[in-house]
Write an enzyme that holds these catalytic residues in place. Structure first.
Site, short mmCIF file in Angstrom:
data_model
loop_
_atom_site.label_atom_id
_atom_site.label_comp_id
_atom_site.label_asym_id
_atom_site.label_seq_id
_atom_site.Cartn_x
_atom_site.Cartn_y
_atom_site.Cartn_z
N ALA A 6 0.86 -1.18 0.00
CA ALA A 6 0.00 0.00 0.00
C ALA A 6 0.89 1.23 0.00
O ALA A 6 1.65 1.46 0.95
CB ALA A 6 -0.91 -0.01 1.22
N GLY A 9 2.16 7.50 -1.08
CA GLY A 9 2.88 8.62 -1.64
C GLY A 9 3.80 9.27 -0.65
O GLY A 9 4.46 10.27 -0.95
N SER A 13 5.66 4.46 3.41
CA SER A 13 5.18 3.39 2.54
C SER A 13 6.16 3.12 1.40
O SER A 13 6.26 1.99 0.91
CB SER A 13 3.80 3.73 1.97
OG SER A 13 3.82 4.93 1.22
N CYS A 101 -10.43 3.33 9.52
CA CYS A 101 -9.83 3.17 8.20
C CYS A 101 -8.98 1.90 8.15
O CYS A 101 -9.04 1.14 7.18
CB CYS A 101 -8.99 4.39 7.87
SG CYS A 101 -8.25 4.33 6.22
N CYS A 197 -7.18 12.93 8.01
CA CYS A 197 -6.72 13.19 6.64
C CYS A 197 -7.79 13.85 5.78
O CYS A 197 -7.47 14.64 4.89
CB CYS A 197 -6.24 11.90 6.01
SG CYS A 197 -7.53 10.66 5.74
#
EC number: 2.8.1.13
Length: 360
Positions: A6, A9, A13, A101, A197
């Site tokens: 995953a 950006g 990650s 999430c 977010c």
């Protein structure tokens, strides 16, 4: 193994994907498109899921030489995370959208889709460790205490942990940034994103008001029951809040007032002095166990905020409810928050707080 990395950006990650590749896995990068109308550029460190972020993730994947895809989960994210967040506040509770999430998007929707496509698991840039224990894989705190994200992963069950990889759990954040720079990743100096977010400007009250409108009600003194002010909606308040109450100290003996309770059905916000905030008994539902569930009364540690302190506690589990007795009073715990239970560095599981009180 075939693994979906995953890729948000961000720097974490990116390095996680690189480490999975170095470990010999067949890695495919996936960026989750979670916004129905993604902005072109970030407005602040709080935002995410912009076209800029997707481009940053793609450039890292290209540098690693791995396939890269964008999966559109915006509709599910809106339903399972954003709408849940709005409705919880409307009901007078204080949710943690990052836990939702992780539970419903990254380790339910994403993992389920990855498994359906023939992958063996999902790797993310979370700071946590998965270690082998006597009963299978266990979730543990990260080595870096300042970046530890085990709290927001406390909603994962044993089956999800069996398919989860957290390559950064044994590293310090500074070392991860240095590694990203050495690998030539342009995101090496990119600022970390912060929750929430989907509230990019940080104005949670404004975001909720745009969704729910104004719902006027009364500010009530929790001790006397006297009405001391008015408000535009209970969704603008959470237990422990001090600022933005619209009260003058001169009208209330000069002492600062805090939100000590939210009565959504009657549109009332209860205010009181700081001494009313401390609680040491929590009741919780929506139990999520990271391994075999405990039964009866057990001595554990409890954490009630993502960056909060662990408190010695005892927990009694019966059926689908847990009662947690904290070793000391903690201020500002609200229904809707999550309590995550630890045994040493191991995450035992979590529950959503449904009620708080003080032991006699």
């Amino acid at each position: 193994m075939r693994v979906v990395a995953a890729m948000s950006g961000g720097v974490d990650s990116a390095v996680a994907a690189a480490r999975m590749l170095d470990a010999g896995h067949d890695v495919v990068g996936v960026h989750l498109a979670l916004s129905r109308s993604a902005a072109t550029l970030r407005e602040s460190a709080r935002g995410c899921c912009t076209l800029e972020d997707a481009g940053d993730a793609r450039r890292v994947a290209d540098r690693l030489g791995i396939p890269f895809y964008v999966w559109d989960l915006a509709e599910r994210f809106e339903r399972d995370v954003v709408e849940d967040f709005v409705q919880e506040y409307a009901a007078g509770r204080t949710p943690n959208p990052c836990l939702r999430c992780n539970e419903r998007i990254k380790f339910a929707a994403l993992l389920d889709k990855a498994l359906a496509l023939g992958f063996d698991g999902v790797a993310t840039g979370h700071y946590a460790r998965v270690l082998e224990g006597p009963s299978g894989r266990e979730l543990h705190r990260a080595v870096d205490p300042d970046k530890d994200q085990s709290y927001v992963l406390g909603v994962l069950d044993a089956d999800q942990l069996a398919r989860a990889f957290f390559p950064l759990g044994g590293s310090l954040k500074a070392a991860v940034r240095q590694e990203a720079a050495e690998r030539g990743f342009a995101v090496a100096r990119k600022p970390d994103s912060h929750d929430i977010c989907f509230v990019a400007d940080g104005d949670t009250r404004g975001f909720l008001t745009r969704r729910l409108g104004e719902r006027p009600g009364e500010l009530v003194d929790a001790v006397s029951g006297k009405v001391v002010g008015e408000h535009a909606g209970v969704h603008g308040f959470t237990v422990g809040q001090r600022r933005g109450l619209g009260l003058e100290r001169s009208r209330l003996d000069g002492e600062p007032r805090y939100v000590v309770g939210v009565d959504a059905p009657r549109a009332r916000v209860l205010v009181g002095t700081a001494d009313l905030l401390g609680v040491d008994v929590l009741e919780g539902a929506h139990l999520r166990w990271c391994g075999p569930p405990p039964w009866g009364e057990v001595v554990l540690g409890a954490q009630v905020r993502a960056h909060g302190e662990e408190v010695p506690a005892s927990a009694t589990v019966a059926e689908e409810v847990v009662r947690v007795r904290l070793g000391r009073r903690v201020r500002g715990v609200a229904p809707g928050q999550s309590v995550v239970l630890y045994e040493g560095s191991r995450v035992v599981g979590s529950a959503t707080v449904t009620a708080t009180s003080r032991a006699a």
